[in-house]
Write a protein that holds these residues in place. Structure first.
Motif, PDB file in Angstrom:
ATOM      1  N   THR A 288       0.859  -1.185   0.000  1.00 30.17           N
ATOM      2  CA  THR A 288       0.000   0.000   0.000  1.00 30.17           C
ATOM      3  C   THR A 288       0.894   1.233   0.000  1.00 30.17           C
ATOM      4  OG1 THR A 288      -1.743  -1.137   1.216  1.00 30.17           O
ATOM      5  CG2 THR A 288      -1.777   1.269   1.260  1.00 30.17           C
ATOM      6  N   LYS A 296      -4.518   6.564  -0.484  1.00 28.07           N
ATOM      7  CA  LYS A 296      -3.813   5.279  -0.330  1.00 28.07           C
ATOM      8  C   LYS A 296      -4.184   4.368  -1.495  1.00 28.07           C
ATOM      9  CE  LYS A 296      -3.419   5.299   4.697  1.00 28.07           C
ATOM     10  NZ  LYS A 296      -1.981   5.495   4.739  1.00 28.07           N
ATOM     11  N   THR A 298      -3.583   0.475  -3.116  1.00 36.08           N
ATOM     12  CA  THR A 298      -3.148  -0.864  -2.723  1.00 36.08           C
ATOM     13  C   THR A 298      -3.061  -1.759  -3.955  1.00 36.08           C
ATOM     14  OG1 THR A 298      -4.169  -0.621  -0.554  1.00 36.08           O
ATOM     15  CG2 THR A 298      -3.729  -2.865  -1.286  1.00 36.08           C
ATOM     16  N   THR A 300      -2.256  -5.986  -4.962  1.00 37.58           N
ATOM     17  CA  THR A 300      -2.021  -7.344  -4.452  1.00 37.58           C
ATOM     18  C   THR A 300      -1.449  -8.231  -5.557  1.00 37.58           C
ATOM     19  OG1 THR A 300      -4.317  -7.888  -4.987  1.00 37.58           O
ATOM     20  CG2 THR A 300      -3.850  -7.238  -2.713  1.00 37.58           C
ATOM     21  N   TRP A 306      -4.189  -1.468  -9.238  1.00 41.85           N
ATOM     22  CA  TRP A 306      -4.184  -0.708  -7.988  1.00 41.85           C
ATOM     23  C   TRP A 306      -5.617  -0.350  -7.623  1.00 41.85           C
ATOM     24  CZ3 TRP A 306       0.344   0.317  -5.336  1.00 41.85           C
ATOM     25  CH2 TRP A 306       1.547   0.109  -6.050  1.00 41.85           C
TER      26      TRP A 306
END
Lengths: 309, 300
Positions: A288, A296, A298, A300, A306
């Motif tokens: 993050t 913010k 993030t 994965t 994102w």
């Protein structure tokens, strides 16, 4: 060689220029304004004109103080430990047979104020014309007022050119200057060292960033080896969730990832104008990042997608 | 300019800011203050609804006392004008004299003063320039910014109407154009340097242009970038190194110049430095010629 000006967008309006000068633009607005002004002759000239009418700044000194603010708890802790260690009867020190050494002097200020400390020229006397003239005609009392204003302006604008004259005599100031320089160097070293170091779960392995360069140490910080990243912008923060995995973020939406501890690749990031000021990482694919204005993002899947919070 | 949005501030928020601004001092009604406050917020968030945190941050940073003063002046309140004249006209005149010590900018300050009062608007009714002030900066800084804009625009307009100087160097130019080395090498240097400048981050370009094109001092650049002049100096040194490295790399790798050709190319480019003086930027001939003027204690 000439510098072609190809500014992006419209010229900055007075409100933006004034807010820039007062430091009240958001990070995103500031970046956009800098990007435009960097290539715009007119806005650059206006900024220069504003700078020439700006009184010597006090913000810089505040900034210097803020940049060392993290030292306050550190210094307090150091003083507390020193007092505890030196206290007669404390477990770490045998009872003193001789009087204790004199206490250390308080620290000298480390940043020498270089701006003009003289007070601003006072505002003019209240006898002023209240309403503007319809044309350019001015009365004799206005002319007098102008002369007085000019004198004030001369005082205030001339001051910034006299920085060198205010330096203390070299011979008298030399020992103190050396002391200050040494302290300043120590503080600068400490400030440069601590915030930029990214320690991995293996304490021997760590990275450090300084502006645009990245270095890695595998012996707990005793030796460092530079690692090319090919990034032309300032790098601002990093996180190392494993000894061979490190994420580093920087200005202009730069996100770098190393999964072998040696080589770096830049990941695509949706906002290429955002200054990224923080990153937390779980492993080589999940992290993050935080933008300067608090958003913010993030990922994965190692930056392929994102999501914004 | 984007149209302001109607953000509908909460009455309690308006009441709090009304008290903080001490707007009653200028006989400004709460509704009048609410109008300018809503206009300010609506303009700032014209593109989308702000989060609560963004809104709180914006309102906390507003110069509400200046906003109330400007609103009262725009509405022609006597007390507000008296205060504005007393507090801000000297600031305006000092700024004008800083811009042009010969007094030329005073005319602009006077005309700005007239526009603030609303005399410059030929339309029906009085429309004051104050309507463009939204409280994001202090009123004094905004006045300096407006004056600086007008000063720069006046200079640029004057330059456009000035005749070009006699071209005494025409013969020299013809001689230069007949030099085959120059015709080949100088454009290569220009392109390499231009490419390197384009690749710089905006802030580096801003410092570079401010110093070499705008002729600002390091302290003045520091006021723009919010840095100490020693920091500006260090950044400029680093940018120079990076520019030279990038330009040399391109000349060597893309244009396949030898070291001797590169040295010759820089030498020729030095003879026509133009807007960005290579000699200063690359410090190519520091031992042959001193810099044009010492602009700081931190000059390299």
């Amino acid at each position: 060689v000439r510098v072609d000006a190809r500014p992006q967008g419209e010229c900055l309006d007075a409100e933006t220029l004034a807010s820039w000068t007062d430091g009240s633009l958001t990070a995103v607005e500031r970046t956009a304004a800098e990007t435009h002004a960097a290539d715009c002759d007119r806005c650059l000239a206006v900024l220069a004109a504003i700078a020439r009418t700006t009184p010597p700044p006090s913000a810089i000194q505040r900034h210097s103080w803020l940049s060392f603010r993290w030292l306050v708890p550190l210094t307090t802790a150091a003083v507390a430990i020193s007092v505890w260690v030196l206290m007669p009867g404390s477990p770490g020190v045998p009872p003193a047979a001789t009087p204790a050494a004199p206490a250390a002097k308080p620290a000298e200020p480390t940043v020498q104020a270089e701006r003009d400390s003289r007070p601003q020229a006072r505002a003019d006397a209240p006898q002023q014309q209240k309403r503007p003239p319809a044309g350019a005609a001015r009365s004799s009392d206005q002319a007098e007022s102008r002369r007085s204003d000019k004198a004030d302006a001369k005082e205030s604008t001339g001051s910034s050119d006299r920085i060198a004259e205010r330096a203390p005599p070299a011979a008298a100031a030399a020992p103190r200057a050396e002391l200050k320089d040494e302290r300043a160097r120590t503080l600068a070293r400490a400030a440069a060292e601590l915030p930029g170091v990214i320690v991995s779960p293996d304490p021997a392995v760590r990275w450090r960033i300084a502006e645009r360069s990245v270095e890695r140490s595998t012996d707990g910080g005793r030796t460092w080896r530079a690692q090319p990243t090919g990034t032309p912008v300032d790098l601002l923060a990093g996180a190392a969730p494993a000894a061979n995995v490190c994420w580093i973020v920087g200005r202009s939406g730069v996100v770098l990832l190393s999964t072998d501890g040696e080589t770096w690749r830049r990941l695509a990031f949706p906002d290429k104008t955002a200054d990224l000021v923080g990153v937390t990482a779980r492993d080589a694919v999940a992290a993050t990042v935080t933008t300067a204005d608090g958003r913010k993002y993030t990922t994965t899947d190692a930056g392929r997608a994102w999501t914004v919070e | 300019l984007q149209e302001p949005r109607d953000v509908g501030l909460a009455p309690s928020t308006i009441d709090g800011l009304f008290r903080k601004a001490d707007a009653e001092r200028w006989t400004l009604a709460r509704e009048e203050f609410a109008d300018v406050l809503n206009a300010s917020v609506g303009r700032a968030f014209a593109t989308g609804a702000p989060s609560t945190r963004e809104m709180d941050r914006y309102l906390a940073g507003l110069h509400v006392a200046d906003l109330a003063l400007a609103a009262a002046c725009a509405l022609g309140r006597e007390q507000a004008w008296d205060h504005f004249v007393l507090e801000h006209r000297p600031v305006l005149y000092r700024s004008a004299d800083a811009l042009d010590p010969t007094g030329g900018a005073r005319e602009l300050a006077d005309s700005l003063y007239a526009d603030l009062y609303g005399m410059g608007d030929p339309g029906p009714g009085r429309r004051s320039l104050f309507r463009y002030f939204h409280g994001r900066s202090s009123l004094a800084t905004w006045l300096r910014a407006v004056l600086a804009q007008r000063h720069v625009d006046a200079i640029r307009a004057r330059r456009r109407t000035e005749p070009l100087p006699d071209d005494d160097g025409a013969a020299a130019v013809v001689a230069q154009e007949n030099d085959p080395d120059r015709a080949l090498l100088v454009p290569l240097v220009e392109n390499a340097l231009q490419e390197a400048i384009d690749d710089l981050p905006a802030k580096d370009r801003l410092r570079l242009r401010s110093y070499y094109v705008g002729q600002l001092t390091l302290a003045e650049i520091g006021r723009i970038t919010g840095e100490h002049e020693a920091t500006v100096s260090r950044h400029l040194s680093r940018t120079r190194r990076s520019l030279r490295d990038a330009a040399e790399r391109r000349l060597r790798e893309q244009d396949h110049l030898s070291d001797a050709q590169m040295a010759r190319a820089f030498e020729l480019a030095l003879e026509d430095p133009g807007g960005l003086d290579l000699q200063q930027v690359f410090d190519l001939a520091a031992d042959r010629k001193k810099p044009p003027r010492d602009r700081s204690n931190y000059e390299q």
